[in-house]
Design an enzyme around this catalytic site. Structure first.
Site, PDB file in Angstrom:
ATOM      1  N   ILE A 151      -7.772   6.942   1.546  1.00  0.00           N
ATOM      2  CA  ILE A 151      -6.538   6.510   0.898  1.00  0.00           C
ATOM      3  C   ILE A 151      -6.861   5.174   0.252  1.00  0.00           C
ATOM      4  O   ILE A 151      -7.193   4.210   0.943  1.00  0.00           O
ATOM      5  CB  ILE A 151      -5.350   6.439   1.878  1.00  0.00           C
ATOM      6  CG1 ILE A 151      -4.059   6.101   1.144  1.00  0.00           C
ATOM      7  CG2 ILE A 151      -5.598   5.504   3.011  1.00  0.00           C
ATOM      8  CD1 ILE A 151      -2.805   6.300   1.998  1.00  0.00           C
ATOM      9  N   TYR A 158      -2.259   1.116   9.430  1.00  0.00           N
ATOM     10  CA  TYR A 158      -2.171   2.340  10.221  1.00  0.00           C
ATOM     11  C   TYR A 158      -1.457   2.104  11.546  1.00  0.00           C
ATOM     12  O   TYR A 158      -0.658   2.940  11.984  1.00  0.00           O
ATOM     13  CB  TYR A 158      -3.564   2.951  10.431  1.00  0.00           C
ATOM     14  CG  TYR A 158      -4.159   3.461   9.141  1.00  0.00           C
ATOM     15  CD1 TYR A 158      -3.490   4.410   8.377  1.00  0.00           C
ATOM     16  CD2 TYR A 158      -5.381   2.995   8.679  1.00  0.00           C
ATOM     17  CE1 TYR A 158      -4.012   4.873   7.181  1.00  0.00           C
ATOM     18  CE2 TYR A 158      -5.917   3.450   7.486  1.00  0.00           C
ATOM     19  CZ  TYR A 158      -5.229   4.391   6.734  1.00  0.00           C
ATOM     20  OH  TYR A 158      -5.754   4.841   5.554  1.00  0.00           O
TER      21      TYR A 158
END
Length: 163
Positions: A86, A132
């Site tokens: 990503i 995250y």
């Protein structure tokens, strides 16, 4: 802003953004020789086209007014999704585009009734680790990541989706 699935017609744009974002993110922290080798082995058009057509990998662009600002790559397995990449161009970071891509991946995993999403993140990429963690991913282990000739440590992180 829109997210769209990448096709083989997008391969040159995918290779370009893959290389640009990788260099922006990791180029200053790694030798130019290791970075060059990694880009040649992992982000050239031939390897990306192979991944795009292997039936397991899916890529999505995030675009702003037809300008590609980032992308995500996922690999789909029987009971989970591996979030492999990503990346957002530096000038578009901190605007929520990474969150939009992650939310898109979570929606895919949920729709496909996957048990979890797993990823690897370089132990020195503190900004990504925090991102995250903010999204409920937890560190479950570590593994080697080879960048050129340099063996680095990635954290394995997981977001459990199963109820």
């Amino acid at each position: 802003m829109k997210i769209r699935k990448i096709t083989s017609a997008d391969i040159d744009a995918l290779s370009q953004i893959s290389q640009d974002t990788f260099i922006e993110t990791f180029g200053s922290q790694n030798s130019s020789a290791d970075t060059k080798k990694y880009l040649e082995e992992r982000m050239g058009t031939k390897i990306l086209l192979s991944e795009l057509t292997n039936g397991k990998s899916t890529f999505y662009f995030i675009e702003l007014q037809d300008q590609v600002v980032g992308y995500v790559k996922i690999n789909t397995y029987e009971d989970y999704i591996l979030l492999q990449r990503i990346y957002i161009l530096r000038k578009y970071q901190e605007r929520g585009y990474g969150q939009k891509l992650l939310s898109h991946v979570i929606a895919i995993a949920t729709d496909e009734k996957k048990d979890y999403i797993e990823l690897g993140v370089w132990e020195e990429n503190i900004q990504a680790i925090r991102f995250y963690q903010k999204n409920q991913f937890q560190k479950i282990g570590e593994h080697d990541f080879v960048l050129g000739n340099d063996i680095q440590t990635d954290y394995t992180m997981r977001l459990n989706l199963a109820q």
